[in-house]
Design an enzyme around this catalytic site. Sequence first.
Site, short mmCIF file in Angstrom:
data_model
loop_
_atom_site.label_atom_id
_atom_site.label_comp_id
_atom_site.label_asym_id
_atom_site.label_seq_id
_atom_site.Cartn_x
_atom_site.Cartn_y
_atom_site.Cartn_z
CE1 TYR A 49 25.70 77.30 44.55
CE2 TYR A 49 25.20 77.61 42.31
CZ TYR A 49 25.02 77.76 43.79
OH TYR A 49 24.18 78.73 44.29
CG ASP A 67 22.52 70.08 39.28
OD1 ASP A 67 21.49 70.60 38.51
OD2 ASP A 67 22.99 70.83 40.36
CE LYS A 74 21.92 78.41 36.23
NZ LYS A 74 22.85 77.75 36.97
C1 LIG Z 1 22.59 77.37 38.37
C2 LIG Z 1 22.67 75.95 39.06
C3 LIG Z 1 21.97 75.72 40.26
C4 LIG Z 1 21.45 76.63 41.24
O1 LIG Z 1 20.08 76.97 40.31
P1 LIG Z 1 19.61 78.52 40.90
O2 LIG Z 1 18.32 78.75 39.99
O3 LIG Z 1 20.35 79.61 40.70
O4 LIG Z 1 19.13 78.28 42.19
C5 LIG Z 1 22.19 74.27 40.51
N1 LIG Z 1 22.80 73.43 40.15
C6 LIG Z 1 23.53 73.72 38.75
C7 LIG Z 1 24.22 72.61 38.10
C8 LIG Z 1 23.56 75.12 38.34
O5 LIG Z 1 24.17 75.42 37.31
#
Ligand SMILES: *Cc1c(COP(=O)(O)O)cnc(C)c1O
Length: 434
Positions: free
Chosen positions: A148, A243, A271
């Site tokens: 994701y 990511d 995060k």
């Molecule tokens: C949470 C997450 C996102 C998206 O971040 P948001 O601040 O919720 O838009 C993207 N990539 C990864 C790996 C994530 O865990």
Amino acid sequence: MVTGVASGTETIESDEELPGIRKSEAAPARAFGAVGGHPLFIERASGQYLFDIDDNRYLDYIGSWGPMILGHAEPRVIDAIVRAAEKGTSYGAPTENESHLAELIMQAVPSIERVRLVNSGTEATMSAIRVARGATGRAKIVKFAGCYHGHVDSLLVAAGSAAATLGVPDSPGVTLGVSADTIVLNYNDSEAVALLFDAHGHEIAAVILEPIVGNMGTVLPTESFLQTLRQETLKHGAILIFDEVMTGFRVAYGGAQSIFRIEPDMTTLGKIVGGGLPLAAYGGKADIMDQVMPAGKIYQAGTLAGNPLATAAGATTLEILRDEPPYQQLETLGELLGSGLENAAAQVGIPARMQRVGSMMTLFFSESWVTDWPSADRCHRKRFSDYFWGLIEHGVYMPCSQFEALFFSARHTREDIEQTIAAAEKVLASMASH
Ligand SMILES: *Cc1c(COP(=O)(O)O)cnc(C)c1O
């Protein structure tokens, strides 16, 4: 318990999901749709605890889905936010603390030679992909089923088979035109990566992945998978994007790339980097990032980017993590929790596999290891749901989906972990006897 719908989360009701975008289950995960129930409404949080509006206390193993590695309402972080707020909440102009946070990020993650601050992980991955396309002049993006990357249109795409397929949109509102340039492969499938690059390498702008997956539950990469990605992208002039929105500052201060010693060309962070406020970042090699405006021609901007409250929370959080690293303690307690949960299932004959890196882990209700989306999809969802609700009854708040990682914080104690294992033993024993 309260009944109702959490704002913006009410549209997803079933877990009949396509692969690849578990997040139609997870971003709206807070609605508890995957476990068939109503969410708890939270009133306040402190340290390792959440309190709902009926003043029930829970040991928190979600940590706001990742950011709260120092625990909730860490006094030094709150103090930094309050002091920043007293000086005004937004200027739309550069600040010293913004540069300070950028320095902290680049020191922690040396492959990031230039960095831009944005407001969410979604914005970070969206921007990184635009930069990769702009820098290479190519259109195609490779992603992996079950990873994701936020709700970026071109990444809300799943495959549905083990083979490489053309992207099919996974959400209403994402057009075929937008998804057609997204290619989805299975995680850990090095051979498929090599075949794809042989055939289409010159069209591929970027490969994006979670270098340790959290978003189909915790799934580790094989070393050869990451090496294949690094080699093929280098050979064909494509950009490798890690990511690390979830893994950055979580699995290690330098993220997953510091564990595997593989340098991506670009990295996205979110995060933890915002310390619980809306802040994220993307960055990478200077020659790529210098193509972003104003130095280059690739557009990206944000009214609230580098917001002073968020940079205060983020910088204070990173300084604490740098100066008082909790990672050894998180590993020790993580090992205790992971083996405790796995043994609790084994003792009562419920097939389960614990997959863990430090303070990030998933107990998969499965007979076999989970290495990619098809193997994640074979997990026993009903068992997970019973386990989740059983733990809630014992005051333990875990992620409400089999396909989410559990997190704990530096504030969780050995007693908390032991209490959690004891609760899991009771819950699993009662599940086994039914
Ligand atoms: C949470 C997450 C996102 C998206 O971040 P948001 O601040 O919720 O838009 C993207 N990539 C990864 C790996 C994530 O865990």
